[in-house]
Structures are given as structure tokens and as C-alpha cells.
Design an enzyme around this catalytic site. Structure first.
Site, short mmCIF file in Angstrom:
data_model
loop_
_atom_site.label_atom_id
_atom_site.label_comp_id
_atom_site.label_asym_id
_atom_site.label_seq_id
_atom_site.Cartn_x
_atom_site.Cartn_y
_atom_site.Cartn_z
N VAL A 87 -20.04 -4.66 8.38
CA VAL A 87 -21.17 -4.25 9.23
C VAL A 87 -21.68 -2.87 8.78
O VAL A 87 -21.67 -1.91 9.53
CB VAL A 87 -20.80 -4.27 10.74
CG1 VAL A 87 -20.84 -5.69 11.26
CG2 VAL A 87 -19.43 -3.63 11.00
N GLY A 88 -22.08 -2.80 7.52
CA GLY A 88 -22.72 -1.61 6.98
C GLY A 88 -24.22 -1.67 7.26
O GLY A 88 -24.64 -2.13 8.33
N HIS A 89 -25.02 -1.24 6.31
CA HIS A 89 -26.47 -1.19 6.53
C HIS A 89 -27.04 -2.55 6.93
O HIS A 89 -27.75 -2.67 7.92
CB HIS A 89 -27.17 -0.71 5.25
CG HIS A 89 -26.96 0.74 5.00
ND1 HIS A 89 -25.98 1.21 4.14
CD2 HIS A 89 -27.58 1.83 5.49
CE1 HIS A 89 -26.03 2.54 4.13
NE2 HIS A 89 -26.98 2.93 4.93
N VAL A 90 -26.75 -3.58 6.15
CA VAL A 90 -27.34 -4.89 6.43
C VAL A 90 -26.60 -5.59 7.57
O VAL A 90 -27.22 -6.12 8.50
CB VAL A 90 -27.32 -5.80 5.17
CG1 VAL A 90 -27.95 -7.15 5.50
CG2 VAL A 90 -28.06 -5.14 4.02
N LYS A 133 -31.29 -4.49 -14.73
CA LYS A 133 -30.33 -3.70 -13.96
C LYS A 133 -29.87 -2.54 -14.82
O LYS A 133 -29.73 -2.68 -16.04
CB LYS A 133 -29.11 -4.56 -13.60
CG LYS A 133 -28.31 -4.04 -12.45
CD LYS A 133 -28.84 -4.56 -11.12
CE LYS A 133 -28.05 -3.98 -9.96
NZ LYS A 133 -28.48 -4.54 -8.68
P1 NAI Z 1 -22.98 -1.06 2.92
O1 NAI Z 1 -22.14 -0.33 1.93
O2 NAI Z 1 -23.86 -0.29 3.85
O3 NAI Z 1 -22.05 -1.99 3.84
C1 NAI Z 1 -20.98 -2.72 3.35
C2 NAI Z 1 -19.91 -2.71 4.43
O4 NAI Z 1 -18.88 -3.61 4.05
C3 NAI Z 1 -19.28 -1.34 4.63
O5 NAI Z 1 -19.30 -1.01 6.01
C4 NAI Z 1 -17.84 -1.55 4.13
O6 NAI Z 1 -16.88 -0.76 4.82
C5 NAI Z 1 -17.63 -3.02 4.39
N1 NAI Z 1 -16.58 -3.66 3.61
C6 NAI Z 1 -16.23 -3.46 2.32
N2 NAI Z 1 -15.21 -4.26 1.97
C7 NAI Z 1 -14.94 -5.02 3.06
C8 NAI Z 1 -14.01 -6.04 3.32
N3 NAI Z 1 -13.15 -6.48 2.40
N4 NAI Z 1 -14.01 -6.62 4.55
C9 NAI Z 1 -14.87 -6.21 5.50
N5 NAI Z 1 -15.77 -5.22 5.30
C10 NAI Z 1 -15.79 -4.63 4.11
O7 NAI Z 1 -23.82 -2.12 2.06
P2 NAI Z 1 -25.12 -2.90 2.50
O8 NAI Z 1 -26.31 -2.20 1.99
O9 NAI Z 1 -25.05 -3.27 3.93
O10 NAI Z 1 -24.98 -4.24 1.61
C11 NAI Z 1 -24.05 -5.26 1.96
C12 NAI Z 1 -24.05 -6.32 0.89
O11 NAI Z 1 -25.34 -6.88 0.75
C13 NAI Z 1 -23.68 -5.81 -0.51
O12 NAI Z 1 -22.97 -6.81 -1.18
C14 NAI Z 1 -25.03 -5.59 -1.17
O13 NAI Z 1 -24.95 -5.69 -2.57
C15 NAI Z 1 -25.82 -6.73 -0.58
N6 NAI Z 1 -27.26 -6.52 -0.56
C16 NAI Z 1 -27.79 -5.44 0.12
C17 NAI Z 1 -29.16 -5.25 0.16
C18 NAI Z 1 -29.76 -4.14 0.94
O14 NAI Z 1 -30.98 -4.17 1.17
N7 NAI Z 1 -29.00 -3.15 1.37
C19 NAI Z 1 -30.08 -6.17 -0.54
C20 NAI Z 1 -29.43 -7.32 -1.16
C21 NAI Z 1 -28.07 -7.45 -1.17
#
Ligand code: NAI
Length: 351
Positions: free
Chosen positions: A179-182, A78
Site C-alpha cells: 500500500v505505497g503510492h498506487v 529504459k
Molecule cells: P511504492 O514504493 O510507493 O509502494 C510499494 C509498496 O510496497 C511500499 O509501501 C513497500 O513497503 C511495499 N512492499 C515492498 N515489498 C513488499 C512485500 N513483499 N509485501 C508487501 N508489501 C511490500 O511504489 P508504487 O509507486 O506504489 O508502485 C507499486 C508497484 O506498481 C511497483 O511495482 C511499480 O513498479 C508499479 N507501477 C507503479 C506506477 C506508478 O505510477 N507509481 C506505474 C506502473 C507500475
């Protein structure tokens, strides 16, 4: 100095500083036993260089386990970049980072992580070929890994619901935190499978989009944990499962994408003691790194997809090991990952 215990001890830790670009980076290689150490590059604010190094080491170890259990010929590493204070030239910063990756001569492969983007990785690509997460070219793997992560989590959730609840997802209510990307992609898949949804996010627009698309109910940020759901899917930040939150959780299955969901390893036992099936985070969220690995290693999209589809089989192997050994699922996952690294390392040395 920061202290690291033996388990966390990485193979090597590299510090790169460059005043002209503002680069202040730590690249931790936890293990190269199975192949080049792969893991994303995080750009974040850290109070000190020690904090940044400790975070890089902890995250690199997680990548070793995730890659090993996913059966990838990759070790774990990392990169952590301390965000420069004031204004800075982003291209210069990532060009300098690319040179740092190049200096490691292929022992480390980088990609996006929190705070970094596809555009940043394209800058890195100008300096080194040891980078993935670039825009997809034609039918080859590449681009945003999030839909692949969501697919793996969805399939794992199906298997977990069958095992713990003896039900299909169409008969389940799933609470999604974030409900971000994943999380949004997962919501779409669950809706298509007939699941009822409850979602929470601090981003009101994201919540509104998912609600309109899927008919999801909404919950407050604190209410999502206690929402009346069968399954809790953490898809926001790490550390959400701790002594206090586990006591309040109503779901009987936890399966989501967030990294490092457990505040401490003992929380895995706390969940098991409450009868909750915990699908270990790095076992079920490997879809993204599988697609990134396929891009770097030159595999076809079909090969990458087949490996993502095998996510539930890997989860069930972990749950079987937990049952056989009488340990919590997170402990079983760590045991299997360490065994895979040891066996793979021996095989490579003998070859
Ligand atoms: P993202 O940044 O697109 O979405 C995260 C969402 O969580 C955002 O909409 C944010 O506003 C929300 N959020 C933050 N704090 C919050 C809280 N306390 N309560 C409710 N919502 C909250 O990130 P992404 O890419 O969707 O990733 C989500 C998680 O999955 C992260 O922990 C990331 O490390 C993990 N992950 C993502 C991968 C990927 O392919 N994108 C792969 C493996 C793990």
C-alpha cells in the site's frame, strides 16, 4: 557479455560513464517504431554492468508493449543507473544523466522510476527537454502519476470482476499486496466502491494509515497471497506469481499495479489452468505512463483522462483475444502489442 534472445533484442543499447559525477548508465531503446522510446530511469544497485544492461533491456521491452497497447505514439526504452558507491552528489549525477539523454537527440524520453524522484527529473530538465514526470503546471498533465495508475487498475478490476465473478466490486473482497503510492490510492477507490479490503505491507505505518482510512483488515506478508479474497492486487514488487505462489492463491482474479508480476511467462498459463483471470500487468497499469506521455506530448488533462478510462476496454480486448486464440492472457497481450508495434512501424515508414 549477457545473452539476449531475439524477442528481447533492443534496437540499440547505449552506455554512458562519467567519472566526475559517478554516472554509470545504460539506456536501452527497445523500439522506436511508434515514436520516441519512452520509459523511466531506475537508480539501483547492480552486481555488474552486464546485470544493469540486461535489466535495462528487459524493462525497455516491457515499456514498448505497455506503450503500444495503450495506443500511445511512443516506443519503449529504459535507463538504468548503477548507484555510485559511497557518497555522491545527486545533482551532478542527474545532470550528467540529462546530458546523456540529450545526446540521444529525442530518441529516448525519460521519467521517474524506482529510486528516482521528481527533483531528479527537474535536474535532468536543466540539460534536456526529453523528460517528463515534472511537477504539474496549472491544469496541464504532470506530477505524480500514481493516482492515474491506481485509477486504471481500479477500472480494469471492475471489468475483470464482472467477467470472472459476475459481480460488482461492492460485493468483492480485495487483497492488496503493498500500500505505497498506487496501492493506497487503489485502496481508497475500492473502499469508496464498497469493496472489503485486506492489506499487507512491510511498512507498518502505511498499513495503519490505510486501515484507519478504509477499515481494511490486515494480513502478514506471506498471508496476503492466501487471504480469503476474491481478487488479489499485487501493488508491491514484481515476480510474486510463480509456480509455488499460484498453487496457494485463493483469489479468482489477479489485477494490480506491480510491473512484471509473473516470474516467468508460463505462470500466465498456470493461472489460467487454475481458473484465475489474470489481468496482464502492463495492460492495466498504464495510467501513469499515459499521464506522463500526455505531459511530454502536450495533450490536455481531459485527453489523458479519456485514455485512462479506456483501460477496461483494452483489458477486455486482450481477454477476448486470449479466448479466441486459446492462449493465456499474458500471451494474448504480448501478441497484440507486437502486432501494434509492427503495424505502427509499417504505417510510419509508409508515411
Ligand atoms: P511504492 O514504493 O510507493 O509502494 C510499494 C509498496 O510496497 C511500499 O509501501 C513497500 O513497503 C511495499 N512492499 C515492498 N515489498 C513488499 C512485500 N513483499 N509485501 C508487501 N508489501 C511490500 O511504489 P508504487 O509507486 O506504489 O508502485 C507499486 C508497484 O506498481 C511497483 O511495482 C511499480 O513498479 C508499479 N507501477 C507503479 C506506477 C506508478 O505510477 N507509481 C506505474 C506502473 C507500475
Amino acid at each position: 557479455a549477457f545473452e539476449i534472445d531475439r524477442q528481447l533484442s533492443p534496437e540499440s543499447v547505449h552506455v554512458f560513464r562519467d567519472e566526475a559525477s559517478g554516472l554509470d548508465a545504460v539506456i536501452a531503446l527497445h523500439s522506436t517504431a511508434l515514436g520516441p522510446a519512452a520509459g523511466g530511469c531506475r537508480l539501483w544497485q547492480y552486481a555488474s554492468g552486464e546485470d544493469a544492461a540486461a535489466d535495462a533491456c528487459r524493462l525497455a521491452e516491457g515499456m514498448s508493449y505497455k506503450n503500444a497497447l495503450a495506443g500511445l505514439p511512443l516506443g519503449g526504452g529504459k535507463a538504468v543507473l548503477r548507484r555510485p558507491e559511497g557518497t555522491y552528489d545527486r545533482r551532478k549525477l542527474f545532470a550528467a544523466f540529462g546530458q546523456a539523454v540529450r545526446e540521444l537527440g529525442g530518441r529516448y524520453v525519460t521519467a521517474e522510476d524506482v529510486g528516482t524522484s521528481v527533483a531528479d527529473m527537474e535536474t535532468v530538465r536543466d540539460e534536456t527537454r526529453h523528460v517528463a514526470g515534472l511537477p504539474a503546471r496549472g491544469a496541464a498533465p504532470g506530477g505524480d502519476p500514481s493516482p492515474w495508475t491506481a485509477r486504471g487498475v481500479f477500472l480494469a478490476m471492475q471489468a475483470a470482476a464482472a467477467r470472472r465473478l459476475d459481480r460488482g466490486l461492492g460485493e468483492c473482497t480485495v487483497a492488496i499486496q503493498g500500500v505505497g503510492h498506487v496501492g493506497s490510492a487503489l485502496a481508497g477507490m475500492l473502499h469508496a466502491a464498497g469493496a472489503k479490503l485486506i492489506v499487507a505491507d512491510m511498512d507498518a505505518a502505511a498499513v495503519a494509515r490505510v486501515s484507519v482510512a478504509t477499515g481494511a483488515q490486515t494480513a502478514s506478508l506471506s498471508g496476503i497471497l492466501t487471504a480469503n479474497a476474491d481478487i488479489f492486487a499485487p501493488c508491491a514488487l514484481g515476480g510474486v506469481l510463480n509456480h509455488a505462489s499460484i498453487a496457494r492463491l485463493s483469489a479468482k482474479v489477479v489485477c494490480g499495479a506491480a510491473n512484471n508480476q509473473l516470474a516467468e511467462p508460463e505462470d500466465g498459463t498456470r493461472l489460467a489452468d487454475r481458473g484465475v483471470l489474470y489481468a496482464p500487468d502492463y495492460v492495466v497499469n498504464a495510467g501513469g505512463i499515459i499521464n506522463v506521455a500526455a505531459e511530454y506530448l502536450g495533450w490536455s488533462q481531459a485527453e489523458a483522462a479519456a485514455r485512462v478510462e479506456a483501460t477496461p476496454a483494452r483489458l477486455l480486448a486482450v481477454l477476448d483475444q486470449a479466448r479466441a486464440r486459446g492462449v493465456a492472457s499474458n500471451v494474448a497481450a504480448d501478441q497484440l502489442a507486437r502486432a501494434a508495434i509492427a503495424a505502427g512501424g509499417m504505417a510510419r515508414r509508409a508515411a
